[in-house]
Scaffold this active site. Sequence first.
Site, PDB file in Angstrom:
ATOM      1  N   ILE A  52       0.833  -1.210   0.000  1.00 59.87           N
ATOM      2  CA  ILE A  52       0.000   0.000   0.000  1.00 59.87           C
ATOM      3  C   ILE A  52       0.867   1.259   0.000  1.00 59.87           C
ATOM      4  O   ILE A  52       0.561   2.234  -0.694  1.00 59.87           O
ATOM      5  CB  ILE A  52      -0.936  -0.033   1.227  1.00 59.87           C
ATOM      6  CG1 ILE A  52      -1.980  -1.158   1.068  1.00 59.87           C
ATOM      7  CG2 ILE A  52      -1.618   1.309   1.440  1.00 59.87           C
ATOM      8  CD1 ILE A  52      -2.814  -1.447   2.311  1.00 59.87           C
ATOM      9  N   ASP A  71      11.737   3.310   4.265  1.00 64.01           N
ATOM     10  CA  ASP A  71      11.357   1.927   4.616  1.00 64.01           C
ATOM     11  C   ASP A  71      12.472   1.350   5.478  1.00 64.01           C
ATOM     12  O   ASP A  71      13.638   1.767   5.367  1.00 64.01           O
ATOM     13  CB  ASP A  71      11.180   1.070   3.345  1.00 64.01           C
ATOM     14  CG  ASP A  71      10.280  -0.142   3.591  1.00 64.01           C
ATOM     15  OD1 ASP A  71       9.138  -0.142   3.094  1.00 64.01           O
ATOM     16  OD2 ASP A  71      10.710  -1.089   4.288  1.00 64.01           O
ATOM     17  N   TYR A 114      -2.972  -6.433  17.057  1.00 60.33           N
ATOM     18  CA  TYR A 114      -3.121  -5.608  15.850  1.00 60.33           C
ATOM     19  C   TYR A 114      -4.359  -4.716  15.937  1.00 60.33           C
ATOM     20  O   TYR A 114      -4.280  -3.503  15.715  1.00 60.33           O
ATOM     21  CB  TYR A 114      -3.214  -6.501  14.613  1.00 60.33           C
ATOM     22  CG  TYR A 114      -3.360  -5.722  13.322  1.00 60.33           C
ATOM     23  CD1 TYR A 114      -2.267  -5.076  12.752  1.00 60.33           C
ATOM     24  CD2 TYR A 114      -4.593  -5.613  12.674  1.00 60.33           C
ATOM     25  CE1 TYR A 114      -2.392  -4.345  11.570  1.00 60.33           C
ATOM     26  CE2 TYR A 114      -4.730  -4.889  11.501  1.00 60.33           C
ATOM     27  CZ  TYR A 114      -3.625  -4.261  10.952  1.00 60.33           C
ATOM     28  OH  TYR A 114      -3.755  -3.544   9.792  1.00 60.33           O
ATOM     29  N   PRO A 126      -7.872   0.727   5.219  1.00 60.42           N
ATOM     30  CA  PRO A 126      -8.041  -0.304   4.186  1.00 60.42           C
ATOM     31  C   PRO A 126      -8.801  -1.505   4.717  1.00 60.42           C
ATOM     32  O   PRO A 126      -8.667  -1.878   5.884  1.00 60.42           O
ATOM     33  CB  PRO A 126      -6.594  -0.718   3.859  1.00 60.42           C
ATOM     34  CG  PRO A 126      -5.708   0.322   4.453  1.00 60.42           C
ATOM     35  CD  PRO A 126      -6.472   0.891   5.617  1.00 60.42           C
TER      36      PRO A 126
END
Length: 264
Positions: A24, A43, A158, A188
């Site tokens: 994403i 990243d 999570y 999402p």
Amino acid sequence: MSEVASWIDLSGKNAHVTGGGKGIGKAIATTLAMAGAKVMVSDINLESAQATASEIDGAAMALDVSDREAVDAAMKQTVDELGSLDILVNNAGRYLGFGGPVEQITDEKWRSLWSVNVDGVFYCCRAAATIMKEQGNGGRIINLASTQAVTPGVGVTYDGSKGAVVMITKTLALELAPHGINVNALAPGATWVNPGDPPPLGGDAPPRSGEPLTDQVTDRISRVPMGRWGMPMDQGMAALFLASEMSAYVTGIYLPVDGGWLTL
Ligand SMILES: NC(=O)c1ccc[n+]([C@@H]2O[C@H](COP(=O)([O-])OP(=O)(O)OC[C@H]3O[C@@H](n4cnc5c(N)ncnc54)[C@H](O)[C@@H]3O)[C@@H](O)[C@H]2O)c1
């Protein structure tokens, strides 16, 4: 350029997308660049950040968002290299391998996910908001939440972390609104991020190749009202809305991009 086109034109804007090496984050970095923004792709995996940056004529750096000092330095470096920081996308996040019954969630598992999904979002928001306030030109912060922020399913580690992201978003939206800094959460639904997919805008469900899917995941996709996986570019387009003039009067929202999943 038509007036409408000018509303999504990001020419002259500089963005930082965390975790932009794949999935994403890569789609969001690509979309912002297509709209004219210069993008710093960061990243934890430098090679993947460099690969994305080379495709979009952006810049790249290694960054572990759970490292507070590195985050502060990375946001400053973005300004030094690009000239300003106008848009921050907090995309880096972890989710695989953190499920299971609560008694099996070790402190180590809990911390390793929360240090990225929650501490990382907070560190990046704090560093970017400081810079944006000093710049005095407003700004945009987009935090990647999830449908799991409001519907449990993946597990306490999570789901809890994404719930925290939503409240961090709303709280900062309120605090930063007087400074013209809009803070929103993008949520999402299940999104297919395996490499080798068909073109993201193809519309049909991609072949179920790559890593074997659990029955739970397969079952979930079969119940998505739109009948397909989300594609990374579905999130890219929504992020462009949140990064552009199109959302000038939008702050503090939780925007599900989920094929209708949350209507169930
Ligand atoms: N894919 C989905 O179905 C889905 C659904 C809801 C929410 N999300 C959220 O969207 C975001 C992106 O998900 P994705 O599916 O593209 O993930 P992904 O695993 O495909 O990519 C995540 C990227 O983040 C990087 N990363 C991991 N830890 C990092 C760290 N500590 N610092 C910096 N970079 C780090 C990885 O190297 C990778 O490039 C995440 O926040 C995720 O929770 C994804």
